[in-house]
Design a protein around this motif. Structure first.
Motif, PDB file in Angstrom:
ATOM      1  N   PHE A 196      -7.281  -3.650   1.866  1.00 36.45           N
ATOM      2  CA  PHE A 196      -6.230  -2.871   1.230  1.00 36.45           C
ATOM      3  C   PHE A 196      -6.356  -1.407   1.634  1.00 36.45           C
ATOM      4  CE2 PHE A 196      -9.775  -2.722  -1.673  1.00 36.45           C
ATOM      5  CZ  PHE A 196      -9.835  -1.392  -2.034  1.00 36.45           C
ATOM      6  N   LEU A 197      -5.247  -0.725   1.544  1.00 41.72           N
ATOM      7  CA  LEU A 197      -5.175   0.687   1.882  1.00 41.72           C
ATOM      8  C   LEU A 197      -4.332   1.379   0.839  1.00 41.72           C
ATOM      9  CD1 LEU A 197      -5.555   3.047   3.954  1.00 41.72           C
ATOM     10  CD2 LEU A 197      -3.450   2.265   5.014  1.00 41.72           C
ATOM     11  N   ASN A 198      -4.872   2.403   0.198  1.00 39.16           N
ATOM     12  CA  ASN A 198      -4.122   3.234  -0.752  1.00 39.16           C
ATOM     13  C   ASN A 198      -3.677   4.497  -0.039  1.00 39.16           C
ATOM     14  OD1 ASN A 198      -4.440   1.585  -3.036  1.00 39.16           O
ATOM     15  ND2 ASN A 198      -6.448   2.447  -3.427  1.00 39.16           N
ATOM     16  N   LEU A 199      -2.416   4.830  -0.139  1.00 42.73           N
ATOM     17  CA  LEU A 199      -1.873   6.051   0.437  1.00 42.73           C
ATOM     18  C   LEU A 199      -1.276   6.875  -0.692  1.00 42.73           C
ATOM     19  CD1 LEU A 199      -0.664   3.494   2.514  1.00 42.73           C
ATOM     20  CD2 LEU A 199      -0.865   5.504   3.925  1.00 42.73           C
ATOM     21  N   THR A 200      -1.720   8.111  -0.830  1.00 45.62           N
ATOM     22  CA  THR A 200      -1.200   8.955  -1.901  1.00 45.62           C
ATOM     23  C   THR A 200      -1.077  10.397  -1.427  1.00 45.62           C
ATOM     24  OG1 THR A 200      -1.481   9.648  -4.188  1.00 45.62           O
ATOM     25  CG2 THR A 200      -3.488   9.428  -2.893  1.00 45.62           C
ATOM     26  N   ASP A 201      -0.152  11.109  -2.020  1.00 43.28           N
ATOM     27  CA  ASP A 201      -0.022  12.550  -1.764  1.00 43.28           C
ATOM     28  C   ASP A 201      -0.246  13.333  -3.048  1.00 43.28           C
ATOM     29  OD1 ASP A 201       2.276  12.003  -3.173  1.00 43.28           O
ATOM     30  OD2 ASP A 201       3.636  12.940  -1.746  1.00 43.28           O
ATOM     31  N   GLY A 202      -0.846  12.709  -4.046  1.00 39.77           N
ATOM     32  CA  GLY A 202      -1.100  13.359  -5.326  1.00 39.77           C
ATOM     33  C   GLY A 202      -0.024  13.085  -6.358  1.00 39.77           C
ATOM     34  N   ARG A 203       1.147  12.700  -5.919  1.00 36.30           N
ATOM     35  CA  ARG A 203       2.244  12.390  -6.835  1.00 36.30           C
ATOM     36  C   ARG A 203       2.553  10.905  -6.871  1.00 36.30           C
ATOM     37  NH1 ARG A 203       6.998  16.200  -5.033  1.00 36.30           N
ATOM     38  NH2 ARG A 203       6.270  15.471  -3.019  1.00 36.30           N
ATOM     39  N   ARG A 204       2.572  10.285  -5.693  1.00 36.74           N
ATOM     40  CA  ARG A 204       2.916   8.871  -5.584  1.00 36.74           C
ATOM     41  C   ARG A 204       1.823   8.144  -4.818  1.00 36.74           C
ATOM     42  NH1 ARG A 204       8.361  11.509  -4.196  1.00 36.74           N
ATOM     43  NH2 ARG A 204       6.929  12.546  -2.823  1.00 36.74           N
ATOM     44  N   THR A 205       1.592   6.897  -5.171  1.00 44.43           N
ATOM     45  CA  THR A 205       0.588   6.086  -4.490  1.00 44.43           C
ATOM     46  C   THR A 205       1.202   4.759  -4.074  1.00 44.43           C
ATOM     47  OG1 THR A 205      -1.182   7.079  -5.796  1.00 44.43           O
ATOM     48  CG2 THR A 205      -1.684   4.998  -4.705  1.00 44.43           C
ATOM     49  N   TYR A 206       0.947   4.362  -2.849  1.00 44.19           N
ATOM     50  CA  TYR A 206       1.404   3.076  -2.326  1.00 44.19           C
ATOM     51  C   TYR A 206       0.203   2.312  -1.802  1.00 44.19           C
ATOM     52  CZ  TYR A 206       6.184   4.563  -2.839  1.00 44.19           C
ATOM     53  OH  TYR A 206       7.364   4.972  -3.383  1.00 44.19           O
ATOM     54  N   VAL A 207       0.248   0.992  -1.913  1.00 48.34           N
ATOM     55  CA  VAL A 207      -0.853   0.133  -1.502  1.00 48.34           C
ATOM     56  C   VAL A 207      -0.344  -0.839  -0.441  1.00 48.34           C
ATOM     57  CG1 VAL A 207      -2.518  -1.603  -2.269  1.00 48.34           C
ATOM     58  CG2 VAL A 207      -1.895   0.275  -3.778  1.00 48.34           C
ATOM     59  N   VAL A 208      -1.128  -1.001   0.627  1.00 49.28           N
ATOM     60  CA  VAL A 208      -0.862  -2.004   1.661  1.00 49.28           C
ATOM     61  C   VAL A 208      -2.022  -2.978   1.630  1.00 49.28           C
ATOM     62  CG1 VAL A 208      -0.457  -2.427   4.106  1.00 49.28           C
ATOM     63  CG2 VAL A 208       0.331  -0.292   3.084  1.00 49.28           C
ATOM     64  N   GLU A 209      -1.726  -4.271   1.520  1.00 49.15           N
ATOM     65  CA  GLU A 209      -2.758  -5.298   1.477  1.00 49.15           C
ATOM     66  C   GLU A 209      -2.525  -6.330   2.574  1.00 49.15           C
ATOM     67  OE1 GLU A 209      -4.009  -5.995  -3.051  1.00 49.15           O
ATOM     68  OE2 GLU A 209      -1.875  -6.368  -2.650  1.00 49.15           O
ATOM     69  N   ALA A 210      -3.618  -6.748   3.195  1.00 48.46           N
ATOM     70  CA  ALA A 210      -3.577  -7.826   4.183  1.00 48.46           C
ATOM     71  C   ALA A 210      -4.531  -8.911   3.706  1.00 48.46           C
ATOM     72  CB  ALA A 210      -3.984  -7.325   5.552  1.00 48.46           C
ATOM     73  N   ALA A 211      -4.007 -10.089   3.379  1.00 44.77           N
ATOM     74  CA  ALA A 211      -4.823 -11.191   2.868  1.00 44.77           C
ATOM     75  C   ALA A 211      -5.399 -11.990   4.028  1.00 44.77           C
ATOM     76  CB  ALA A 211      -3.976 -12.088   1.975  1.00 44.77           C
ATOM     77  N   LEU A 212      -6.391 -12.806   3.735  1.00 45.28           N
ATOM     78  CA  LEU A 212      -7.029 -13.617   4.765  1.00 45.28           C
ATOM     79  C   LEU A 212      -6.078 -14.625   5.399  1.00 45.28           C
ATOM     80  CD1 LEU A 212     -10.550 -14.298   3.235  1.00 45.28           C
ATOM     81  CD2 LEU A 212      -9.953 -12.791   5.121  1.00 45.28           C
ATOM     82  N   ASN A 213      -5.060 -15.048   4.674  1.00 51.79           N
ATOM     83  CA  ASN A 213      -4.110 -16.006   5.231  1.00 51.79           C
ATOM     84  C   ASN A 213      -3.085 -15.326   6.148  1.00 51.79           C
ATOM     85  OD1 ASN A 213      -2.390 -14.721   3.480  1.00 51.79           O
ATOM     86  ND2 ASN A 213      -1.848 -16.541   2.310  1.00 51.79           N
ATOM     87  N   GLY A 214      -3.184 -14.000   6.306  1.00 51.63           N
ATOM     88  CA  GLY A 214      -2.292 -13.268   7.200  1.00 51.63           C
ATOM     89  C   GLY A 214      -1.134 -12.592   6.499  1.00 51.63           C
ATOM     90  N   ALA A 215      -0.968 -12.871   5.219  1.00 47.06           N
ATOM     91  CA  ALA A 215       0.123 -12.241   4.475  1.00 47.06           C
ATOM     92  C   ALA A 215      -0.113 -10.750   4.327  1.00 47.06           C
ATOM     93  CB  ALA A 215       0.267 -12.878   3.102  1.00 47.06           C
ATOM     94  N   VAL A 216       0.960  -9.983   4.388  1.00 48.69           N
ATOM     95  CA  VAL A 216       0.895  -8.534   4.244  1.00 48.69           C
ATOM     96  C   VAL A 216       1.833  -8.141   3.113  1.00 48.69           C
ATOM     97  CG1 VAL A 216       1.268  -6.315   5.378  1.00 48.69           C
ATOM     98  CG2 VAL A 216       0.413  -8.246   6.693  1.00 48.69           C
ATOM     99  N   ARG A 217       1.334  -7.300   2.191  1.00 45.48           N
ATOM    100  CA  ARG A 217       2.137  -6.882   1.044  1.00 45.48           C
ATOM    101  C   ARG A 217       2.016  -5.377   0.874  1.00 45.48           C
ATOM    102  NH1 ARG A 217       0.568  -9.120  -4.776  1.00 45.48           N
ATOM    103  NH2 ARG A 217      -1.268  -7.901  -4.262  1.00 45.48           N
ATOM    104  N   THR A 218       3.116  -4.747   0.567  1.00 48.23           N
ATOM    105  CA  THR A 218       3.158  -3.305   0.317  1.00 48.23           C
ATOM    106  C   THR A 218       3.902  -3.055  -0.987  1.00 48.23           C
ATOM    107  OG1 THR A 218       3.214  -2.850   2.674  1.00 48.23           O
ATOM    108  CG2 THR A 218       3.906  -1.073   1.239  1.00 48.23           C
ATOM    109  N   GLY A 219       3.381  -2.118  -1.777  1.00 45.44           N
ATOM    110  CA  GLY A 219       4.063  -1.813  -3.029  1.00 45.44           C
ATOM    111  C   GLY A 219       3.574  -0.519  -3.640  1.00 45.44           C
TER     112      GLY A 219
END
Length: 172
Positions: A147-170
């Motif tokens: 997983f990867l958390n991206l933030t600028d201090g106001r908003r945070t978004y997460v990118v996840e890559a599961a072992l089955n290859g699925a990718v999710r962002t939210g």
């Protein structure tokens, strides 16, 4: 015969009213445009798109594809025969993808790759490797997802890559 002459043009009041309306519309348009910029969301979408592209390339070319995030400016994309390749010279660079953080600093936190893994730089924030079957190969201590958390201090978004290859962002 009347001595009235036709008046042409606009009065000063009419011009000032039109300029005030144009100024208000311009200010609203500028504010609306600037509020659509969301650097963490844009960076998360870039990482998400790169992961999806690498996965589809890995399956179509039957080669491993790897994404390495070293800093908040760029993603390094590489290919090799298999994800477990330990010789760095056998990883072929595919290219790099820039992350546009805008004028605000972007803070990245991720599930770190294991320092015992010799295939990547020790300062890598994120490493995701897709096998020729589209599965995310465990890199170091990866057990469930990267997983990867991206933030600028106001908003945070997460990118996840599961072992089955699925990718999710939210949004977090």
């Amino acid at each position: 015969m009347s001595s009235s002459r036709a008046q042409g043009g606009f009065t000063l009041i009419e011009l000032l009213v039109v300029l005030a309306i144009v100024g208000v519309l311009f200010a609203l348009g500028t504010y609306s445009y600037l509020s659509t910029r969301n650097p963490p969301r844009d960076a998360a979408r870039t990482v998400h798109a790169a992961l999806i592209t690498l996965r589809s390339q890995a399956m179509s070319n039957t080669q491993a594809r790897r994404l390495i995030l070293v800093n908040d400016k760029e993603l390094i994309l590489q290919s090799s025969v298999r994800c477990s390749e330990s010789d760095q010279s056998k990883w072929t660079p595919i290219g790099t993808v820039g992350l546009d953080a805008g004028n605000r600093p972007l803070v990245l936190t991720a599930s770190k790759p294991s320092p015992a893994n010799p295939t990547v730089q020790s300062n890598a924030l994120l490493v995701v490797c897709f096998t020729s079957r589209g599965m995310a190969e465990p890199q170091g201590a990866m057990t469930a997802a990267r997983f990867l958390n991206l933030t600028d201090g106001r908003r945070t978004y997460v990118v996840e890559a599961a072992l089955n290859g699925a990718v999710r962002t939210g949004a977090k």
